[in-house]
Design an enzyme around this catalytic site. Sequence first.
Site, short mmCIF file in Angstrom:
data_model
loop_
_atom_site.label_atom_id
_atom_site.label_comp_id
_atom_site.label_asym_id
_atom_site.label_seq_id
_atom_site.Cartn_x
_atom_site.Cartn_y
_atom_site.Cartn_z
N GLN A 166 0.95 3.58 -17.91
CA GLN A 166 0.48 2.37 -18.57
C GLN A 166 -0.32 2.71 -19.82
O GLN A 166 -0.22 2.01 -20.83
CB GLN A 166 -0.35 1.52 -17.61
CG GLN A 166 -0.75 0.17 -18.19
CD GLN A 166 -1.40 -0.72 -17.17
OE1 GLN A 166 -1.08 -0.68 -15.98
NE2 GLN A 166 -2.34 -1.54 -17.61
N HIS A 222 0.47 -1.78 -9.94
CA HIS A 222 1.33 -0.61 -9.72
C HIS A 222 1.70 -0.50 -8.25
O HIS A 222 0.83 -0.33 -7.40
CB HIS A 222 0.61 0.67 -10.17
CG HIS A 222 0.39 0.71 -11.65
ND1 HIS A 222 1.08 1.59 -12.46
CD2 HIS A 222 -0.41 -0.02 -12.46
CE1 HIS A 222 0.70 1.40 -13.72
NE2 HIS A 222 -0.20 0.43 -13.74
N CYS A 255 3.06 1.89 -6.82
CA CYS A 255 2.72 3.22 -6.29
C CYS A 255 1.31 3.22 -5.72
O CYS A 255 0.96 4.10 -4.93
CB CYS A 255 2.87 4.29 -7.37
SG CYS A 255 1.86 4.04 -8.83
N CYS A 290 6.56 3.70 -12.89
CA CYS A 290 5.55 4.75 -12.93
C CYS A 290 6.28 6.09 -12.98
O CYS A 290 7.15 6.36 -12.15
CB CYS A 290 4.69 4.65 -11.68
SG CYS A 290 3.82 6.15 -11.23
N GLU A 291 5.95 6.91 -13.96
CA GLU A 291 6.66 8.17 -14.10
C GLU A 291 6.31 9.18 -13.00
O GLU A 291 7.03 10.16 -12.81
CB GLU A 291 6.43 8.80 -15.47
CG GLU A 291 5.09 9.41 -15.69
CD GLU A 291 4.98 10.10 -17.04
OE1 GLU A 291 4.13 10.98 -17.15
OE2 GLU A 291 5.73 9.77 -17.98
N HIS A 292 5.26 8.93 -12.26
CA HIS A 292 4.87 9.87 -11.21
C HIS A 292 5.61 9.63 -9.89
O HIS A 292 5.88 10.59 -9.16
CB HIS A 292 3.36 9.80 -10.97
CG HIS A 292 2.59 10.05 -12.23
ND1 HIS A 292 1.71 9.12 -12.75
CD2 HIS A 292 2.60 11.09 -13.09
CE1 HIS A 292 1.21 9.60 -13.88
NE2 HIS A 292 1.72 10.78 -14.09
N HIS A 293 5.91 8.36 -9.57
CA HIS A 293 6.57 8.04 -8.30
C HIS A 293 7.89 7.30 -8.48
O HIS A 293 8.59 7.05 -7.51
CB HIS A 293 5.64 7.17 -7.43
CG HIS A 293 4.34 7.83 -7.13
ND1 HIS A 293 3.21 7.60 -7.89
CD2 HIS A 293 3.99 8.73 -6.19
CE1 HIS A 293 2.22 8.32 -7.41
NE2 HIS A 293 2.65 9.01 -6.37
#
Length: 191
Positions: A124, A152, A154, A83-86
Site C-alpha cells: 500500500q 488487508h 492478509c 498484497c505482494e507478501h501473501h
Amino acid sequence: MTLSTAVPATLPDLDAAAEHARGFLTALGVDCDAPGLQRSPLRMAKAYLEMLSSDPFSMTTFPNDEDYAELVIVRSIPVRSLCEHHLLPFTGVAHVGYLPGERILGLSKFARVVEEFTHRPQTQERLTRQIVDRLDAALDARGVGAVIEAEHSCMTLRGVRAPGATTRTSAFTGALAEPAGRADFLAALAD
C-alpha cells in the site's frame, strides 16, 4: 508472465496457470476432482489474471485555460490489489487530488491511474507513492496528493485475524507536501 509489471512480457497462458493452480490446491489437500471444484483451478487462474491485468490508457490532460488554482480531489476511488507478501487481496478507497498548474486532468484518469498500479502485487505504501509520482510527472502540478484507506485480507483472514482493521497511507508533493497544503487536503476528506 511477469507479475511485477502492468504489461506482461509474454501473453498469459491460462492453461498452464490452471494446471499450476490445480497442483497448488492439490498440494494443500483440496480434492479438485470433487463436484463443484473441477473447474476451480481454471476459475482461480482467471481470477488472478483479472486482478493482475489493467487496460492501457492515455493520460488525457487539457490546458488550464481558466487558470483554475484550487484543489481538485476525486474521492472514494475503489482500490483492489494484491498484497505482494501473501498474494491476498486488499481493498479500500483512494482519495487523489492536485493543485493545477498549466494543465488539468481528465477526471476519469484519476481512477485509471489508481487501476494502473493496483493491478499487480503491491504494498500500500508503494502504491500511494506511485499514484502521486505518476500524476506529478504527467501534470507538472503545483502539488499532488493521495490518501489510501484499505483493509488487508492478509491481516484480517490469517495471522492476527483482525477484521475491520484498516491501513491509511498518504503521499504528497509540491505545495500539498507543505503543512498548510496537507491540512487543506486532509480537511477536504473530512467533509
